[in-house]
Design an enzyme around this catalytic site. Sequence first.
Site, PDB file in Angstrom:
ATOM      1  N   GLN A 204       0.828  -1.218   0.000  1.00  0.00           N
ATOM      2  CA  GLN A 204       0.000   0.000   0.000  1.00  0.00           C
ATOM      3  C   GLN A 204       0.860   1.265   0.000  1.00  0.00           C
ATOM      4  O   GLN A 204       0.457   2.293  -0.536  1.00  0.00           O
ATOM      5  CB  GLN A 204      -0.926   0.004   1.233  1.00  0.00           C
ATOM      6  CG  GLN A 204      -2.060  -1.001   1.194  1.00  0.00           C
ATOM      7  CD  GLN A 204      -1.690  -2.315   1.841  1.00  0.00           C
ATOM      8  OE1 GLN A 204      -0.519  -2.699   1.887  1.00  0.00           O
ATOM      9  NE2 GLN A 204      -2.668  -3.036   2.327  1.00  0.00           N
ATOM     10  N   ASP A 245      -6.427   1.427  12.435  1.00  0.00           N
ATOM     11  CA  ASP A 245      -7.654   0.688  12.087  1.00  0.00           C
ATOM     12  C   ASP A 245      -8.595   0.533  13.258  1.00  0.00           C
ATOM     13  O   ASP A 245      -9.814   0.390  13.082  1.00  0.00           O
ATOM     14  CB  ASP A 245      -7.294  -0.695  11.540  1.00  0.00           C
ATOM     15  CG  ASP A 245      -6.777  -0.554  10.123  1.00  0.00           C
ATOM     16  OD1 ASP A 245      -5.590  -0.233   9.955  1.00  0.00           O
ATOM     17  OD2 ASP A 245      -7.587  -0.713   9.197  1.00  0.00           O
TER      18      ASP A 245
END
Length: 360
Positions: A204, A245
Amino acid sequence: MAEHAEHARALYWVGGLDGHVAMIDQTLLPGEFVEMRIDDVETVFDAIRRLAVRGAPAIGVAAGMGVVLGVRDWSGDDRDGFVARVEQVCDYLATSRPTAVNLFWALDRMKRVARASVELSVLDMKERLLAEAIAIHHEDEAMCRSIGDVGEHVIPEGGTVLTHCNAGALATGGMGTALAVMYRAHELGRSFGVYADETRPLLQGARLTTWELMRAGIDVTLICDNTAAHAMKVGRIDLVITGADRIAANGDAANKIGTYGVALLAAAHDVPFYVAAPSSTFDMALACGDEIPIEERSADEVRRGFGTLTSPEDVKCYCPAFDVTPARLIKGIITERGMIEPVTADAVSAVLGDLAGAVN
Ligand code: MRU
């Protein structure tokens, strides 16, 4: 003052109740920019699971829109039956990925709206759900901008920031979290550099963070994950900013696998380590990070990433997608409501104590 950047839009709703979701397929970036048209909840589920849409806030936005797609064709005027259908679709989407709490937070909002509008006609309930999904998106956009405003001062003129994974526009409904801080500092005319960890195994950082920052005209340098220690040792890194997260009530923060290692390195080199996240990423029902569920992904993402076999094909792998950085390693958490610093349960509660105890 730099130009106000046009950030990529990870996803958005197009049209009214009979509309659709437009979503960038992030698995194809940076080679191809493809915006998918999504008309059904199964495709939203699949997009979340295969990381076509990813990043905690963007997953939450996708979930809200997925609920609308999953219930809008429900026929009949049995309002309790309709609420039951909403709950069924939410339960289904809740199994797409386990770690990012924004998913469960958004689904919880959708369920609450359905239950609260049970006196309306089924058509009006559907409209309410669409309005809520769009509100979740717009609120996230605003939270991202506020995170940028709250955090921009941590980046010094001429400094270099290290980041891990992608916590940018692609990961949210707005301009990002960790990257919002950078975008805002850039907008204010500050000159600084960014080092982006490539972020094995799904890259990512290499594929998405560098792409975003280069488009915005921010000076970015890609490094292999295992270069971070050396880069800190030779004085190339002034601070670290990552996203999260799920953050427990004591400030322990789950983020992409490898983040904990970066935080340990930062502590060893006296480099401040910041986390940037909206209130929707806090799970106040969890006392500490040990309780955060950690997703494990397929061994083939490690053994044959992007189609190339890079190990014996049947070697055993251990593939957690996230790790937890303990609060003691985090200098500050940058939220849309302000900076949490030092990171303690009391300080988290002072900023976010009004949030409901449990999600889902
Ligand atoms: O597996 P991913 O790509 O969904 O993981 C994303 C991250 O770890 C991000 O840093 C996090 O979700 C914050 S996004 C603003």
